[in-house]
Design a protein around this motif. Sequence first.
Motif, PDB file in Angstrom:
ATOM      1  N   PRO A  80       0.882  -1.059   0.013  1.00  0.00           N
ATOM      2  CA  PRO A  80      -0.020   0.052   0.167  1.00  0.00           C
ATOM      3  C   PRO A  80       0.812   1.112   0.082  1.00  0.00           C
ATOM      4  O   PRO A  80       0.462   2.231  -0.650  1.00  0.00           O
ATOM      5  CB  PRO A  80      -1.006  -0.076   1.395  1.00  0.00           C
ATOM      6  N   THR A  81       2.127   1.386   0.461  1.00  0.00           N
ATOM      7  CA  THR A  81       2.784   2.354   0.689  1.00  0.00           C
ATOM      8  C   THR A  81       3.849   2.609  -0.329  1.00  0.00           C
ATOM      9  O   THR A  81       4.899   3.278  -0.531  1.00  0.00           O
ATOM     10  CB  THR A  81       3.463   2.834   1.941  1.00  0.00           C
ATOM     11  N   GLY A  82       4.033   1.180  -1.120  1.00  0.00           N
ATOM     12  CA  GLY A  82       5.113   1.041  -2.001  1.00  0.00           C
ATOM     13  C   GLY A  82       6.433   0.908  -1.464  1.00  0.00           C
ATOM     14  O   GLY A  82       7.483   1.124  -2.160  1.00  0.00           O
ATOM     15  N   GLN A  83       6.498   0.267  -0.405  1.00  0.00           N
ATOM     16  CA  GLN A  83       7.860  -0.056   0.186  1.00  0.00           C
ATOM     17  C   GLN A  83       7.982  -1.634   0.736  1.00  0.00           C
ATOM     18  O   GLN A  83       7.004  -2.303   1.268  1.00  0.00           O
ATOM     19  CB  GLN A  83       7.984   0.601   1.873  1.00  0.00           C
ATOM     20  N   GLY A  84       9.065  -2.242   0.090  1.00  0.00           N
ATOM     21  CA  GLY A  84       9.383  -3.626   0.204  1.00  0.00           C
ATOM     22  C   GLY A  84      10.690  -3.840   0.588  1.00  0.00           C
ATOM     23  O   GLY A  84      11.729  -3.182   0.258  1.00  0.00           O
ATOM     24  N   TRP A  85      11.142  -5.013   1.101  1.00  0.00           N
ATOM     25  CA  TRP A  85      12.172  -5.602   1.421  1.00  0.00           C
ATOM     26  C   TRP A  85      12.431  -6.934   0.495  1.00  0.00           C
ATOM     27  O   TRP A  85      11.411  -7.841   0.586  1.00  0.00           O
ATOM     28  CB  TRP A  85      12.373  -5.678   2.801  1.00  0.00           C
ATOM     29  N   TYR A  86      13.466  -7.338   0.073  1.00  0.00           N
ATOM     30  CA  TYR A  86      13.928  -8.533  -0.537  1.00  0.00           C
ATOM     31  C   TYR A  86      14.704  -9.300   0.351  1.00  0.00           C
ATOM     32  O   TYR A  86      16.070  -8.599   0.395  1.00  0.00           O
ATOM     33  CB  TYR A  86      14.411  -8.491  -1.759  1.00  0.00           C
ATOM     34  N   GLU A 115       9.514  -1.580  12.019  1.00  0.00           N
ATOM     35  CA  GLU A 115       9.887  -0.306  12.396  1.00  0.00           C
ATOM     36  C   GLU A 115      10.158   0.572  11.411  1.00  0.00           C
ATOM     37  O   GLU A 115      10.078   1.798  11.439  1.00  0.00           O
ATOM     38  CB  GLU A 115      11.433  -0.209  13.260  1.00  0.00           C
ATOM     39  N   HIS A 116      10.517   0.154  10.259  1.00  0.00           N
ATOM     40  CA  HIS A 116      10.666   0.990   8.889  1.00  0.00           C
ATOM     41  C   HIS A 116       9.348   1.230   8.134  1.00  0.00           C
ATOM     42  O   HIS A 116       9.553   1.806   6.995  1.00  0.00           O
ATOM     43  CB  HIS A 116      12.007   0.222   8.020  1.00  0.00           C
ATOM     44  N   GLY A 117       8.356   0.606   8.774  1.00  0.00           N
ATOM     45  CA  GLY A 117       7.153   0.880   7.815  1.00  0.00           C
ATOM     46  C   GLY A 117       6.993   0.085   6.396  1.00  0.00           C
ATOM     47  O   GLY A 117       6.328   0.726   5.628  1.00  0.00           O
TER      48      GLY A 117
END
Length: 151
Positions: A80-86, A115-117
């Motif tokens: 939804p906010t466009g933030q991902g981690w691989y 914590e990083h959203g």
Amino acid sequence: MARVRLAGQGDAGTLTDLRCAFLEEMGQHLPDGFADRLRAWIEQAMGAGQLHAWLAELDGRTVGSAAVNPFPHLPSATYPTGQGWYLLNVYVKPGQRGDGIGSALMAAVGSAAREHGVDAVTLRVAPGARNLYERAGFKALPDDAMYMPLV
């Protein structure tokens, strides 16, 4: 019990050693000079915020690691906010497997992501690791991942 901590640029050599061990265990033959190039890449990526890594330590020895590449993602229901981690290179040295170190690394990654959203953490499952990720809350995706090699 293992202690998990966020790695810094000064840990690039340790991260390099663990990544090389992981890749070799996965059957990759690493060419001459690979470790030096990898270490330079890790140092640059960590400095630019393109790589976050954690180290698991037991009795003063590093016994495992996990790393993520943050990435932007076109917003969707999953992002939804466009933030991902691989998530990549989750590795525990063979002598310490089954001692909860992988779970401790996954807990640290999950906590930091919250914590990083970060909207979602994704990964490709290595053979034999599915149970670790499922215990950490990962779910299988319906699509088949693919890639196009360019080199």
